[in-house]
Design a protein around this motif. Structure first.
Motif, mmCIF file in Angstrom:
data_model
loop_
_atom_site.group_PDB
_atom_site.id
_atom_site.type_symbol
_atom_site.label_atom_id
_atom_site.label_comp_id
_atom_site.label_asym_id
_atom_site.label_seq_id
_atom_site.Cartn_x
_atom_site.Cartn_y
_atom_site.Cartn_z
ATOM 1 N N GLU A 247 52.200 59.036 42.243
ATOM 2 C CA GLU A 247 50.941 58.341 42.083
ATOM 3 C C GLU A 247 50.028 58.980 41.038
ATOM 4 O O GLU A 247 48.983 58.422 40.701
ATOM 5 N N TRP B 212 45.454 55.285 39.422
ATOM 6 C CA TRP B 212 44.897 53.929 39.359
ATOM 7 C C TRP B 212 44.163 53.664 40.664
ATOM 8 O O TRP B 212 44.737 53.680 41.740
ATOM 9 N N ALA B 213 42.868 53.462 40.594
ATOM 10 C CA ALA B 213 42.055 53.279 41.789
ATOM 11 C C ALA B 213 41.335 51.956 41.733
ATOM 12 O O ALA B 213 41.045 51.413 40.649
ATOM 13 N N ARG C 287 40.725 47.133 38.833
ATOM 14 C CA ARG C 287 41.354 48.452 38.910
ATOM 15 C C ARG C 287 41.111 49.214 37.618
ATOM 16 O O ARG C 287 41.130 48.631 36.547
ATOM 17 N N ARG D 279 41.072 56.593 37.504
ATOM 18 C CA ARG D 279 40.148 57.562 38.061
ATOM 19 C C ARG D 279 40.691 58.974 37.769
ATOM 20 O O ARG D 279 41.826 59.300 38.156
ATOM 21 N N TRP E 45 34.899 61.522 43.174
ATOM 22 C CA TRP E 45 34.923 60.239 43.864
ATOM 23 C C TRP E 45 35.673 60.299 45.182
ATOM 24 O O TRP E 45 35.520 59.424 46.026
ATOM 25 N N LEU E 46 36.496 61.358 45.369
ATOM 26 C CA LEU E 46 37.157 61.534 46.655
ATOM 27 C C LEU E 46 36.256 62.217 47.667
ATOM 28 O O LEU E 46 36.394 62.012 48.871
ATOM 29 N N ARG F 48 40.468 57.703 51.608
ATOM 30 C CA ARG F 48 40.098 56.934 50.419
ATOM 31 C C ARG F 48 41.301 56.104 49.984
ATOM 32 O O ARG F 48 42.449 56.507 50.191
ATOM 33 N N ARG F 49 41.022 54.991 49.369
ATOM 34 C CA ARG F 49 42.109 54.145 48.894
ATOM 35 C C ARG F 49 42.033 54.048 47.378
ATOM 36 O O ARG F 49 41.005 53.726 46.823
ATOM 37 N N ALA F 50 43.139 54.411 46.738
ATOM 38 C CA ALA F 50 43.241 54.293 45.299
ATOM 39 C C ALA F 50 44.411 53.394 44.993
ATOM 40 O O ALA F 50 45.325 53.229 45.794
ATOM 41 N N THR F 51 44.407 52.827 43.839
ATOM 42 C CA THR F 51 45.498 51.926 43.452
ATOM 43 C C THR F 51 46.075 52.402 42.166
ATOM 44 O O THR F 51 45.388 52.978 41.309
ATOM 45 N N GLU F 52 47.384 52.175 42.020
ATOM 46 C CA GLU F 52 48.084 52.541 40.782
ATOM 47 C C GLU F 52 49.024 51.402 40.406
ATOM 48 O O GLU F 52 49.636 50.780 41.297
#
Length: 379
Positions: free
Chosen positions: A325, A336-337, A343, A346, A364-365, A372-376
């Motif tokens: 990730e 990617w968050a 999106r 980050r 940001w965490l 926390r939820r991040a996206t990638e």
């Protein structure tokens, strides 16, 4: 690597957890108790000493057992000659003392005779009323001569006594100096026999250019000859870098594998870490010397063998992400968050990694263990 497009994205979960590393370092096996025996350094000047006996390496010896010997024929002859000379000088001291006593007695007898003659001359002079002038003058001359003789004997006795004491002291000093030479010769003779200072196992410590020593081999004084070590307690010394030092707990456990025996694995625990760091030449990394104690003895774990250590590190808590990730762009790590407008990347700071997990830090965490939820983007 270049950033990927977030076209096909999926959620990535950063969670608060603990991570532990296995620190792998190399070291060397050393005994906890050992002593190195050197080729004797003598008071007398001998360039090389001839080896006459040497115990083989690998044998067990008791404390005080003879492990090596050198030819000491010349030293024994020198000690015998020094002892004979010491005895001769001792007899000479006794003779000088007896001679001084006899001379002092002779001087005392001569002084008593002079005093008696002086007293007799004084008595003769007391007869002046019945003596002629010539006899009185003669007695006066005799009394003056007797008094002068007494004064001369007393003055001579003082100087002769000092001379006799000086001669006796010189003889004693010469005797004592010879005694020192005799003792040194005997000590040198005793040094030619090397005994084990402790019970343990023998190992050769001769430099490689000597080859395999045998009786008759000449060796220079001060060269290391044998090492006696106690095989019941063996240590492993390794170098820890300053980056790995923070991961090592006070009572760390380790698995030791000996390079010469790939199938041999021995448990060990940390004994101490030297607080003084050393830095290899032309590097800015500092290393600390760590000493581990083998928890189980093995006859194959011998001194100076290379070993590798796998040290169980101290677990630490933090934000963890899977390795897949975390991406990099121009040396900067990011994930990617999700965001309100879509999106985006980050940035994160990689703290450490172990196995499939990476510990990261980011504003940001946050610092609290909240999910926390991040996206990638995934291909």
């Amino acid at each position: 690597m270049a950033a990927r497009s977030p076209a096909d994205s999926a959620a990535v979960q950063a969670h608060w957890g603990t991570i532990a590393r296995t620190i792998r370092v190399t070291g060397r096996i050393v005994p906890a108790r050992s002593a190195v025996l050197l080729v004797p350094q003598l008071n007398q000047r001998f360039a090389r000493l001839t080896l006459s006996y040497l115990a083989p390496s690998g044998v067990r010896v008791k404390r005080g057992q003879v492990v090596a010997a050198f030819d000491r024929t010349r030293l024994q002859d020198a000690a015998a000659d020094a002892q004979a000379e010491y005895r001769r000088l001792t007899s000479q001291v006794r003779e000088t003392a007896a001679k001084n006593a006899a001379q002092a007695a002779q001087r005392a007898v001569a002084l008593r005779q002079a005093l008696s003659a002086q007293g007799h001359a004084r008595l003769e002079l007391e007869k002046r009323p019945v003596l002629t002038a010539l006899q009185i003058a003669t007695d006066q001359v005799q009394l003056a001569d007797a008094a002068a003789h007494v004064r001369a004997l007393r003055a001579a006795d003082v100087w002769l006594a000092k001379e006799a004491a000086a001669k006796l002291q010189a003889a004693r000093l010469q005797r004592d100096q010879q005694k020192v030479l005799w003792r040194r010769a005997e000590a040198d003779s005793q040094k030619m026999v090397l005994r084990a200072p402790l019970a343990g196992m023998l190992a050769s410590a001769l430099p490689a250019y000597y080859g395999k020593p045998a009786p008759g081999t000449p060796l220079y004084s001060g060269v290391s000859l044998l090492r006696v070590f106690d095989p019941r307690r063996m240590l492993v010394r390794a170098q820890l870098s300053e980056m790995d030092l923070a991961w090592v707990p006070p009572h760390a456990r380790a698995q030791v594998r000996v390079d010469a025996y790939p199938g041999l694995a021995l448990p060990a625990h940390l004994l101490r870490i030297n607080p003084i760091a050393v830095s290899p030449m032309f590097t800015s990394v500092h290393n600390f010397t760590a000493t581990f104690v083998l928890d189980r003895n093995d006859p194959r774990a011998l001194p100076d063998l290379n070993a590798s250590l796998a040290i169980a590190s101290r677990p630490r808590a933090g934000w963890l992400l899977p390795r897949r990730e975390v991406h990099y762009f121009h040396g900067q790590a990011f994930v990617w968050a999700g965001a309100p407008r879509g999106r985006r990347r980050r940035p994160v700071q990689v703290v450490t990694f172990a196995g499939p997990w990476i510990e990261v830090q980011a504003l940001w965490l946050g610092s609290a263990p909240r999910r926390r939820r991040a996206t990638e983007a995934r291909p």
